[in-house]
Design an enzyme around this catalytic site. Structure first.
Site, PDB file in Angstrom:
ATOM      1  N   TYR A 238       0.827  -1.196   0.000  1.00  0.00           N
ATOM      2  CA  TYR A 238       0.000   0.000   0.000  1.00  0.00           C
ATOM      3  C   TYR A 238       0.872   1.261   0.000  1.00  0.00           C
ATOM      4  O   TYR A 238       1.418   1.669   1.025  1.00  0.00           O
ATOM      5  CB  TYR A 238      -0.935   0.024   1.212  1.00  0.00           C
ATOM      6  CG  TYR A 238      -1.845  -1.179   1.328  1.00  0.00           C
ATOM      7  CD1 TYR A 238      -2.205  -1.925   0.209  1.00  0.00           C
ATOM      8  CD2 TYR A 238      -2.346  -1.574   2.564  1.00  0.00           C
ATOM      9  CE1 TYR A 238      -3.046  -3.027   0.314  1.00  0.00           C
ATOM     10  CE2 TYR A 238      -3.193  -2.667   2.679  1.00  0.00           C
ATOM     11  CZ  TYR A 238      -3.533  -3.395   1.559  1.00  0.00           C
ATOM     12  OH  TYR A 238      -4.363  -4.496   1.668  1.00  0.00           O
TER      13      TYR A 238
ATOM     14  N   HIS B 225      -0.145 -12.394   1.430  1.00  0.00           N
ATOM     15  CA  HIS B 225      -0.873 -11.403   0.643  1.00  0.00           C
ATOM     16  C   HIS B 225      -0.967 -11.809  -0.833  1.00  0.00           C
ATOM     17  O   HIS B 225       0.039 -11.812  -1.543  1.00  0.00           O
ATOM     18  CB  HIS B 225      -0.173 -10.041   0.762  1.00  0.00           C
ATOM     19  CG  HIS B 225      -1.019  -8.880   0.354  1.00  0.00           C
ATOM     20  ND1 HIS B 225      -0.517  -7.609   0.222  1.00  0.00           N
ATOM     21  CD2 HIS B 225      -2.338  -8.786   0.068  1.00  0.00           C
ATOM     22  CE1 HIS B 225      -1.481  -6.785  -0.123  1.00  0.00           C
ATOM     23  NE2 HIS B 225      -2.604  -7.476  -0.235  1.00  0.00           N
TER      24      HIS B 225
END
Length: 330
Positions: free
Chosen positions: A56, A141
């Site tokens: 992110y 992830h």
């Protein structure tokens, strides 16, 4: 907020989680002060679970979240981050990272790595960016194209780190349900972060993953309850899974909104409450970029949703028969 223990461990999370992708400049910039104010508003609203990832904003989300939490009692909040993408610095900065969804300078490149060494390196770097000495939850992830390495190398490494007390809980985070279901069957994970596959518009997680998680005592955190915007405001041009919503889904979302309005319930409130109808669901995670969004999300979760609303959605075929729905919350 109500809390639940994940798996057989000791990590407890609240029913509403702060998704920090947005304060990593997801799609558009967020000012430093605005990011801090979003975390502060979430804290004031009672949120104590904060989720981030190196992906992110090329680490920006982790740095901002760590800065915003600094000085708060460490035992009062839970932080999750993710492994699978290593950030490697570039010698020259050429352009931005918008191709990957983030309005930040392209200072690093992402390299997929689900090796044991990659897991340890990623966690060390996340601890540094967050300014913490431990991470409560670590998710694998998006290992879509790296399933075997994630299963045979990354997961065992996380399992050992959990045994050593470096991390508190192990999970997998994806926007599909089949691979997390495999991890529930074949490993001792504590939690699944499922994005977009258990919402008023998409119940893909219900067929296998959610019943399996409930049977194994694995907690499930539901992300993407608004399906990237369509269930927040179903208007022409709204997005579903980060692309323009198809006409049939837009029409269905507007039907959902009409039913909600007949019962005096904002569609956002119904979308937030819906996942809690399933016993495996421990928390709902909402991406938040401002103090106003944090306050609104908390208010929507407090908004009463009558049982009659769920009954009408089922009667009209807007929810499949047998879909579990929450009891009335007052």
């Amino acid at each position: 907020m109500r809390q639940r223990t994940l798996g057989s461990g000791t990590v407890r999370i609240g029913e509403l989680a702060f998704g920090a992708a947005a304060i990593g400049n997801l799609f558009t910039p967020v000012a430093e002060a605005e990011a801090g104010a979003a975390v502060e508003a979430a804290w004031q609203a009672g949120m104590r679970y904060f989720d981030t990832a190196p992906h992110y904003g090329l680490g920006l989300s982790e740095r901002r979240l760590g800065a915003a939490l600094r000085g708060r009692p460490r035992e009062e909040y839970v932080v999750s981050t993710k492994v699978g993408r290593i950030l490697e610095p570039l010698t020259t900065v050429d352009g931005d990272d918008l191709a990957n969804g983030f309005a930040v300078p392209a200072t690093h490149r992402r390299r997929w790595d689900f090796s044991a060494d990659g897991v340890r390196r990623s966690i060390e770097e996340s601890l540094h960016r967050l300014g913490l000495d431990r991470i409560d939850i670590v998710y694998l992830h998006d290992p879509d194209d790296h399933a075997e390495q994630a299963l045979t190398q990354a997961y065992p490494a996380l399992h050992r780190l959990r045994e050593e007390g470096v991390i508190g809980a192990v999970g997998i985070g994806m926007n599909r349900a089949d691979l997390p279901a495999r991890f529930v069957r074949e490993t001792d994970i504590d939690v699944v972060l499922l994005a977009g596959r258990y919402s008023l518009l998409d119940q893909g997680g219900l067929a296998d993953l959610l019943p399996l998680a409930a049977a194994h005592g694995v907690g499930v955190v539901i992300g993407g309850v608004f399906n990237s915007g369509l269930l927040a405001d179903p208007k022409p041009g709204a997005t579903f899974d980060y692309a323009a919503a198809p006409a049939h889904l837009l029409a269905r979302a507007r039907e959902l909104k009409a039913v909600c309005e007949r019962h005096g319930v904002p569609l956002r409130a119904a979308a937030l409450h819906f996942p809690f109808g399933h016993p495996a669901v421990a928390s709902v995670l909402v991406g938040t970029r401002s103090a106003a969004e944090a306050a609104d999300t908390a208010a929507m979760l407090r908004h009463p949703v009558p049982a009659e609303l769920w009954a009408e959605l089922t009667e009209l075929g807007l929810l499949p028969p047998g879909t579990p729905t929450p009891e009335e919350v007052g």
